[in-house]
Write a protein that holds these residues in place. Structure first.
Motif, PDB file in Angstrom:
ATOM      1  N   HIS A   1       0.836  -1.191   0.000  1.00  0.00           N
ATOM      2  CA  HIS A   1       0.000   0.000   0.000  1.00  0.00           C
ATOM      3  C   HIS A   1       0.878   1.251   0.000  1.00  0.00           C
ATOM      4  N   PRO A   2       0.285   2.429  -0.268  1.00  0.00           N
ATOM      5  CA  PRO A   2       1.072   3.668  -0.240  1.00  0.00           C
ATOM      6  C   PRO A   2       1.808   3.858   1.078  1.00  0.00           C
ATOM      7  N   LYS A   3       3.003   4.419   0.989  1.00  0.00           N
ATOM      8  CA  LYS A   3       3.843   4.596   2.174  1.00  0.00           C
ATOM      9  C   LYS A   3       3.165   5.460   3.230  1.00  0.00           C
ATOM     10  N   GLY A   4       2.366   6.426   2.773  1.00  0.00           N
ATOM     11  CA  GLY A   4       1.697   7.330   3.708  1.00  0.00           C
ATOM     12  C   GLY A   4       0.695   6.636   4.610  1.00  0.00           C
ATOM     13  N   LEU A   5       0.267   5.424   4.242  1.00  0.00           N
ATOM     14  CA  LEU A   5      -0.681   4.701   5.084  1.00  0.00           C
ATOM     15  C   LEU A   5      -0.066   4.396   6.449  1.00  0.00           C
ATOM     16  N   LEU A   6       1.263   4.173   6.488  1.00  0.00           N
ATOM     17  CA  LEU A   6       1.940   3.916   7.761  1.00  0.00           C
ATOM     18  C   LEU A   6       1.893   5.153   8.658  1.00  0.00           C
ATOM     19  N   THR A   7       2.109   6.328   8.071  1.00  0.00           N
ATOM     20  CA  THR A   7       2.052   7.575   8.846  1.00  0.00           C
ATOM     21  C   THR A   7       0.673   7.770   9.456  1.00  0.00           C
ATOM     22  N   LEU A   8      -0.361   7.584   8.652  1.00  0.00           N
ATOM     23  CA  LEU A   8      -1.731   7.787   9.116  1.00  0.00           C
ATOM     24  C   LEU A   8      -2.151   6.688  10.089  1.00  0.00           C
ATOM     25  N   PHE A   9      -1.706   5.445   9.816  1.00  0.00           N
ATOM     26  CA  PHE A   9      -1.934   4.315  10.716  1.00  0.00           C
ATOM     27  C   PHE A   9      -1.376   4.644  12.103  1.00  0.00           C
ATOM     28  N   SER A  10      -0.199   5.241  12.148  1.00  0.00           N
ATOM     29  CA  SER A  10       0.488   5.484  13.423  1.00  0.00           C
ATOM     30  C   SER A  10      -0.181   6.580  14.245  1.00  0.00           C
ATOM     31  N   ILE A  11      -0.525   7.711  13.613  1.00  0.00           N
ATOM     32  CA  ILE A  11      -1.162   8.774  14.411  1.00  0.00           C
ATOM     33  C   ILE A  11      -2.560   8.346  14.845  1.00  0.00           C
ATOM     34  N   GLU A  12      -3.236   7.556  13.995  1.00  0.00           N
ATOM     35  CA  GLU A  12      -4.548   7.040  14.383  1.00  0.00           C
ATOM     36  C   GLU A  12      -4.408   6.087  15.566  1.00  0.00           C
ATOM     37  N   PHE A  13      -3.335   5.284  15.565  1.00  0.00           N
ATOM     38  CA  PHE A  13      -3.068   4.373  16.688  1.00  0.00           C
ATOM     39  C   PHE A  13      -2.982   5.151  17.996  1.00  0.00           C
ATOM     40  N   TRP A  14      -2.170   6.222  18.020  1.00  0.00           N
ATOM     41  CA  TRP A  14      -1.949   6.961  19.252  1.00  0.00           C
ATOM     42  C   TRP A  14      -3.152   7.815  19.642  1.00  0.00           C
ATOM     43  N   GLU A  15      -3.855   8.348  18.653  1.00  0.00           N
ATOM     44  CA  GLU A  15      -5.059   9.121  18.974  1.00  0.00           C
ATOM     45  C   GLU A  15      -6.117   8.218  19.594  1.00  0.00           C
ATOM     46  N   ARG A  16      -6.283   7.031  19.015  1.00  0.00           N
ATOM     47  CA  ARG A  16      -7.251   6.081  19.568  1.00  0.00           C
ATOM     48  C   ARG A  16      -6.791   5.541  20.928  1.00  0.00           C
TER      49      ARG A  16
ATOM     50  N   ALA B   1      -9.285  -2.370   1.306  1.00  0.00           N
ATOM     51  CA  ALA B   1      -8.262  -3.053   2.114  1.00  0.00           C
ATOM     52  C   ALA B   1      -7.429  -2.039   2.891  1.00  0.00           C
ATOM     53  N   GLY B   2      -7.110  -0.911   2.235  1.00  0.00           N
ATOM     54  CA  GLY B   2      -6.335   0.138   2.892  1.00  0.00           C
ATOM     55  C   GLY B   2      -7.077   0.711   4.092  1.00  0.00           C
ATOM     56  N   PHE B   3      -8.378   0.934   3.925  1.00  0.00           N
ATOM     57  CA  PHE B   3      -9.162   1.440   5.047  1.00  0.00           C
ATOM     58  C   PHE B   3      -9.260   0.394   6.158  1.00  0.00           C
ATOM     59  N   SER B   4      -9.288  -0.875   5.802  1.00  0.00           N
ATOM     60  CA  SER B   4      -9.320  -1.923   6.821  1.00  0.00           C
ATOM     61  C   SER B   4      -8.018  -1.951   7.621  1.00  0.00           C
ATOM     62  N   ILE B   5      -6.883  -1.751   6.929  1.00  0.00           N
ATOM     63  CA  ILE B   5      -5.584  -1.700   7.619  1.00  0.00           C
ATOM     64  C   ILE B   5      -5.528  -0.481   8.538  1.00  0.00           C
ATOM     65  N   PHE B   6      -5.975   0.661   8.024  1.00  0.00           N
ATOM     66  CA  PHE B   6      -6.030   1.890   8.818  1.00  0.00           C
ATOM     67  C   PHE B   6      -6.906   1.668  10.055  1.00  0.00           C
ATOM     68  N   TYR B   7      -8.015   0.982   9.853  1.00  0.00           N
ATOM     69  CA  TYR B   7      -8.941   0.682  10.935  1.00  0.00           C
ATOM     70  C   TYR B   7      -8.295  -0.238  11.968  1.00  0.00           C
ATOM     71  N   ALA B   8      -7.443  -1.137  11.492  1.00  0.00           N
ATOM     72  CA  ALA B   8      -6.722  -2.027  12.411  1.00  0.00           C
ATOM     73  C   ALA B   8      -5.768  -1.217  13.288  1.00  0.00           C
ATOM     74  N   GLY B   9      -5.142  -0.164  12.720  1.00  0.00           N
ATOM     75  CA  GLY B   9      -4.265   0.701  13.503  1.00  0.00           C
ATOM     76  C   GLY B   9      -5.022   1.388  14.615  1.00  0.00           C
ATOM     77  N   ALA B  10      -6.215   1.877  14.273  1.00  0.00           N
ATOM     78  CA  ALA B  10      -7.054   2.520  15.285  1.00  0.00           C
ATOM     79  C   ALA B  10      -7.367   1.545  16.408  1.00  0.00           C
ATOM     80  N   ASN B  11      -7.680   0.317  16.043  1.00  0.00           N
ATOM     81  CA  ASN B  11      -8.102  -0.650  17.043  1.00  0.00           C
ATOM     82  C   ASN B  11      -6.941  -1.277  17.798  1.00  0.00           C
ATOM     83  N   ALA B  12      -5.736  -1.229  17.221  1.00  0.00           N
ATOM     84  CA  ALA B  12      -4.567  -1.654  17.993  1.00  0.00           C
ATOM     85  C   ALA B  12      -4.361  -0.704  19.169  1.00  0.00           C
ATOM     86  N   GLY B  13      -4.539   0.598  18.910  1.00  0.00           N
ATOM     87  CA  GLY B  13      -4.463   1.577  19.998  1.00  0.00           C
ATOM     88  C   GLY B  13      -5.576   1.379  21.007  1.00  0.00           C
TER      89      GLY B  13
END
Length: 496
Positions: free
Chosen positions: A20-35, A155-167
């Motif tokens: 997936h695009p590299k930026g997904l990791l950046t957004l995954f990470s801030i979503e993790f910590w915000e959640r 799939a990208g949104f599902s991965i992003f969603y997983a980051g939120a829920n890991a937090g």
């Protein structure tokens, strides 16, 4: 607008994070910590509100505490209107995220200091505003990483969603344990640290990984409009502050009256939004058809979130007072149950992402996914009826009933929530891109506004009827949507 989107896509590294695009990791990470910060705070907030002052709480009654929690959640998602508007008209999504994160951090810091009920409301106001500013813009930038025809999108949104829920998974285990075993305020401090870490990571990585995503302002205000809008906002804010001071000090504005006001707004605001978008001269004929298709999805999502969001109110209350928590030497903290839902999502979201990617064009349509999601949520409430009708279980139910019920609603969430975010970015009128993402979050706002009234009916004597009625209504709504799914899909005008 299409040409602009293509130019933005060309600036984004399209590989670098599991295909997936590299930026997904950046957004995954801030979503993790915000959640992490948000759900850490939520894991102990209900208990902080209704625990006795001798236990470090505020000593309010349980019904009031659950209602406050629902209104709080509603206002968090309702305030996404502000974040969407700021991004669409003034700042763009990237800059808006920074301001939101700072407000959230200050809100958690305010909770970390021992105080009174008014202090609680001040900290909640900061988190409400900050979350509303941040949330829709993170999801909107995820949408910017992909073209509308890219089958990696869901799939990208599902991965992003997983980051939120890991937090959200780690937060109750860490913040909940510290808050319940040592000090609520120490727990709130840990939540604040999480948000600060997320902001630092975002600032360090976003420039290289996100390209120009989120930097554009889709529908900018003219200089004349800016002056008028800022003047009106200033006057409006002043009027609201004066009204709050007068009504609170005179006793006109009570908690119950405030919950009724927010519950009404939860219905009126989405209605106004749909009318404005549909009647706008900037909305094309195809976009109007997609708005019509979006309305039944919106209503279904409200029904789903009415059930899902009771995990932090009704389910927390059941876990704390009606569930067996001691097993020999092991004592389970009641806040830990709030990690069950995100644990399931972390495990199952990659599976769903892989399935949607594998199926490609053969995957179920968005309306079908929504119908399955809300039916599963209804089943989760019917599951909770079983332990309360079994003899001998009423006062201390087996925690596995909560675990099984949460599995059902989580499966429903994976059918509906990441798909709903993805569909919103695809169905959004171009002139209302970020604001339409705010409309998606209004599904949760409206649901929790309704919950603020529903939770008042829950008590020791009504729980069987409560779970049964809400569960059956949800299943009926899901079946109706399934029957209408082909017609709704046709109105989406080429959007899957």
């Amino acid at each position: 607008m299409t040409d602009d989107k293509q130019k933005i896509l060309e600036t984004i590294p399209q590989k670098g994070f599991f295909g997936h695009p590299k930026g997904l990791l950046t957004l995954f990470s801030i979503e993790f910590w915000e959640r992490f910060s948000y759900y850490g705070m939520r894991a102990i907030l209900l208990f902080y509100i209704y625990y006795a002052t001798t236990k470090g709480g505020l000593g309010l009654d349980k019904a009031t505490a659950a209602s406050i929690m629902s209104i709080y959640g509603s206002l968090v998602y309702m305030s996404t209107i502000i974040g969407g508007w700021l991004a669409d008209r003034i700042l763009g999504s990237r800059s808006t995220i920074i301001f939101g994160g700072i407000l959230i951090a200050f809100g958690h810091l305010a909770l970390s200091v021992p105080g009174s009920v008014p202090a609680l409301y001040i900290s909640m106001a900061l988190i409400i505003l900050g979350s509303g500013i941040l949330k829709p813009n993170l999801s909107n930038i995820v949408g910017d990483l992909y073209s509308k025809t890219d089958y990696r999108r869901d799939a990208g949104f599902s991965i992003f969603y997983a980051g939120a829920n890991a937090g959200a998974l780690l937060a109750p285990l860490i913040v909940g344990t510290v808050g319940q075993m040592y000090s609520f305020h120490l727990g709130f401090s840990i939540a604040a640290i999480g948000m600060i870490i997320g902001l630092i990571w975002y600032a360090l990585t976003s420039r290289k990984s996100l390209g120009q995503a989120g930097r554009y302002v889709p529908n900018p205000l003219t200089p004349d409009e800016k002056s008028k809008v800022l003047t009106r906002l200033g006057i409006g804010a002043l009027v609201i502050i004066i009204l709050l001071i007068v009504t609170i000090t005179t006793g006109l504005l009570t908690i119950n009256r405030f919950t009724y006001v927010v519950s009404i707004l939860g219905i009126i605001i989405p209605l106004v939004y749909f009318i404005v978008m549909y009647t706008s001269k900037k909305t094309t004929a195809d976009e109007k058809s997609r708005i019509v298709a979006y309305i039944p999805l919106f209503i279904t999502a409200i029904c789903f979130w009415c059930i899902q969001e009771q995990g932090s109110t009704i389910f927390s209350e059941v876990a704390d007072s009606q569930t067996k928590l001691d097993f020999g030497w092991l004592h389970i903290q009641s806040s830990w149950f709030q990690s069950v839902n995100p644990l399931y999502i972390v495990i199952l979201a990659p599976v769903f992402a892989a399935v949607w990617t594998k199926l490609g064009k053969r995957q179920p349509s968005t309306p079908v996914k929504f119908s399955v999601g809300v039916i599963l949520s209804g089943i989760s409430f019917l599951i909770m009826v079983i332990p309360f009708v079994l003899p001998g279980n009423h006062h201390a139910i087996n925690p596995l009933w909560l675990v099984i019920s949460l599995l059902s609603v989580t499966l429903g969430e994976l059918f509906l929530s990441p798909v709903g975010v993805s569909a919103t970015t695809k169905l959004a009128p171009a002139a209302f891109a970020s604001q339409t993402m705010s409309v998606w979050y209004l599904t949760d706002a409206s649901a929790q506004a309704i919950n603020a009234q529903l939770v008042k009916f829950f008590n020791f004597n009504t729980e069987v009827v409560y779970f049964t009625v809400i569960g059956i209504i949800s299943i009926i709504i899901g079946i109706i949507l399934l029957l209408l799914s082909k017609k709704i899909h046709g109105l989406m005008r080429g959007v899957d």
